[in-house]
Design a protein around this motif. Structure first.
Motif, PDB file in Angstrom:
ATOM      1  N   LEU A  11      14.962  44.011  -8.114  1.00  0.00           N
ATOM      2  CA  LEU A  11      15.028  43.167  -6.924  1.00  0.00           C
ATOM      3  C   LEU A  11      15.021  41.707  -7.358  1.00  0.00           C
ATOM      4  O   LEU A  11      14.179  41.291  -8.162  1.00  0.00           O
ATOM      5  CB  LEU A  11      13.827  43.452  -6.019  1.00  0.00           C
ATOM      6  CG  LEU A  11      13.630  42.531  -4.810  1.00  0.00           C
ATOM      7  CD1 LEU A  11      14.807  42.668  -3.850  1.00  0.00           C
ATOM      8  CD2 LEU A  11      12.311  42.847  -4.124  1.00  0.00           C
ATOM      9  N   VAL A  12      15.960  40.934  -6.839  1.00  0.00           N
ATOM     10  CA  VAL A  12      16.066  39.524  -7.197  1.00  0.00           C
ATOM     11  C   VAL A  12      16.483  38.723  -5.975  1.00  0.00           C
ATOM     12  O   VAL A  12      17.148  39.260  -5.080  1.00  0.00           O
ATOM     13  CB  VAL A  12      17.079  39.344  -8.361  1.00  0.00           C
ATOM     14  CG1 VAL A  12      18.483  39.731  -7.919  1.00  0.00           C
ATOM     15  CG2 VAL A  12      17.034  37.940  -8.922  1.00  0.00           C
ATOM     16  N   GLN A  13      16.086  37.473  -5.927  1.00  0.00           N
ATOM     17  CA  GLN A  13      16.494  36.612  -4.828  1.00  0.00           C
ATOM     18  C   GLN A  13      17.925  36.116  -5.033  1.00  0.00           C
ATOM     19  O   GLN A  13      18.405  36.033  -6.169  1.00  0.00           O
ATOM     20  CB  GLN A  13      15.548  35.418  -4.713  1.00  0.00           C
ATOM     21  CG  GLN A  13      14.168  35.780  -4.200  1.00  0.00           C
ATOM     22  CD  GLN A  13      13.304  34.552  -3.951  1.00  0.00           C
ATOM     23  OE1 GLN A  13      13.505  33.512  -4.569  1.00  0.00           O
ATOM     24  NE2 GLN A  13      12.358  34.671  -3.040  1.00  0.00           N
ATOM     25  N   ALA A  14      18.554  35.766  -3.955  1.00  0.00           N
ATOM     26  CA  ALA A  14      19.907  35.223  -4.029  1.00  0.00           C
ATOM     27  C   ALA A  14      19.937  34.022  -4.969  1.00  0.00           C
ATOM     28  O   ALA A  14      19.033  33.181  -4.944  1.00  0.00           O
ATOM     29  CB  ALA A  14      20.399  34.828  -2.651  1.00  0.00           C
ATOM     30  N   ALA A  40      27.710  50.379  -2.733  1.00  0.00           N
ATOM     31  CA  ALA A  40      26.777  49.957  -1.706  1.00  0.00           C
ATOM     32  C   ALA A  40      26.603  51.082  -0.691  1.00  0.00           C
ATOM     33  O   ALA A  40      27.461  51.955  -0.560  1.00  0.00           O
ATOM     34  CB  ALA A  40      27.287  48.695  -1.015  1.00  0.00           C
ATOM     35  N   PHE A  41      25.507  51.045   0.047  1.00  0.00           N
ATOM     36  CA  PHE A  41      25.207  52.097   0.996  1.00  0.00           C
ATOM     37  C   PHE A  41      26.327  52.199   2.027  1.00  0.00           C
ATOM     38  O   PHE A  41      26.713  51.209   2.645  1.00  0.00           O
ATOM     39  CB  PHE A  41      23.870  51.812   1.687  1.00  0.00           C
ATOM     40  CG  PHE A  41      23.463  52.860   2.655  1.00  0.00           C
ATOM     41  CD1 PHE A  41      23.611  52.666   4.018  1.00  0.00           C
ATOM     42  CD2 PHE A  41      22.962  54.070   2.199  1.00  0.00           C
ATOM     43  CE1 PHE A  41      23.238  53.639   4.915  1.00  0.00           C
ATOM     44  CE2 PHE A  41      22.583  55.057   3.088  1.00  0.00           C
ATOM     45  CZ  PHE A  41      22.718  54.843   4.450  1.00  0.00           C
ATOM     46  N   GLY A  42      26.862  53.388   2.177  1.00  0.00           N
ATOM     47  CA  GLY A  42      27.895  53.619   3.164  1.00  0.00           C
ATOM     48  C   GLY A  42      29.282  53.183   2.775  1.00  0.00           C
ATOM     49  O   GLY A  42      30.207  53.250   3.582  1.00  0.00           O
ATOM     50  N   GLU A  89      25.507  40.410  -1.018  1.00  0.00           N
ATOM     51  CA  GLU A  89      26.595  41.396  -1.015  1.00  0.00           C
ATOM     52  C   GLU A  89      26.785  42.096  -2.349  1.00  0.00           C
ATOM     53  O   GLU A  89      27.579  43.030  -2.457  1.00  0.00           O
ATOM     54  CB  GLU A  89      27.911  40.752  -0.563  1.00  0.00           C
ATOM     55  CG  GLU A  89      28.277  39.491  -1.307  1.00  0.00           C
ATOM     56  CD  GLU A  89      27.871  38.233  -0.551  1.00  0.00           C
ATOM     57  OE1 GLU A  89      26.743  38.201  -0.019  1.00  0.00           O
ATOM     58  OE2 GLU A  89      28.690  37.279  -0.522  1.00  0.00           O
ATOM     59  N   ASP A  90      26.066  41.668  -3.386  1.00  0.00           N
ATOM     60  CA  ASP A  90      26.083  42.369  -4.665  1.00  0.00           C
ATOM     61  C   ASP A  90      25.121  43.545  -4.679  1.00  0.00           C
ATOM     62  O   ASP A  90      25.105  44.324  -5.638  1.00  0.00           O
ATOM     63  CB  ASP A  90      25.714  41.419  -5.811  1.00  0.00           C
ATOM     64  CG  ASP A  90      26.736  40.320  -6.022  1.00  0.00           C
ATOM     65  OD1 ASP A  90      26.318  39.164  -6.258  1.00  0.00           O
ATOM     66  OD2 ASP A  90      27.947  40.599  -5.955  1.00  0.00           O
TER      67      ASP A  90
END
Length: 121
Positions: A11-14, A40-42, A89-90
């Motif tokens: 987990l990282v911040q933008a 990505a999910f979906g 979006e990454d």
């Protein structure tokens, strides 16, 4: 057979950075290109980057050019994906792939288990 093990997600911040690693073992002498995909999910699995193991040529999807860098360490049979300037979006599960070529996931025979990358805004 080629076995692939990814590591380095998290987990990282933008705007932050992560480096993913993919260690290959087994019949790596038959592998000429290694790649990273993400899902990505979906959404469908999409190509991110690839590197030619013999010549070091690299290829990227347009959305990561200038931010991501793929490299390889032949002595360690390891491929890296340095990700800078991460965006929400990454966010995806990132997969290492081998035994194929190009940008289509169906062209690769071997896959790692995936590592989750989450970018918070």
């Amino acid at each position: 057979q080629v076995q692939l093990v990814e590591s380095g997600g998290g987990l990282v911040q933008a705007g932050g950075s992560l480096r993913l690693s993919c260690a290959a073992s087994g019949r790596t002498d038959s592998t000429y290109t290694m790649a990273w995909f993400r899902q990505a999910f979906g959404k469908e699995r999409e190509f991110v980057a690839a590197v030619s193991l013999n010549f070091g040529d690299t290829y990227y999807v347009d959305s990561v050019k200038g931010r991501f860098s793929i490299s390889r360490d032949g002595a360690k049979n390891t491929v890296y994906l340095q990700m800078n300037g991460l965006k929400p979006e990454d966010t995806a599960v990132y997969y290492c792939a081998a035994g194929g070529w190009g940008t289509r996931s169906t062209r690769y025979d071997y896959w790692g288990q995936g590592t989750q990358v989450t970018v918070s805004s």
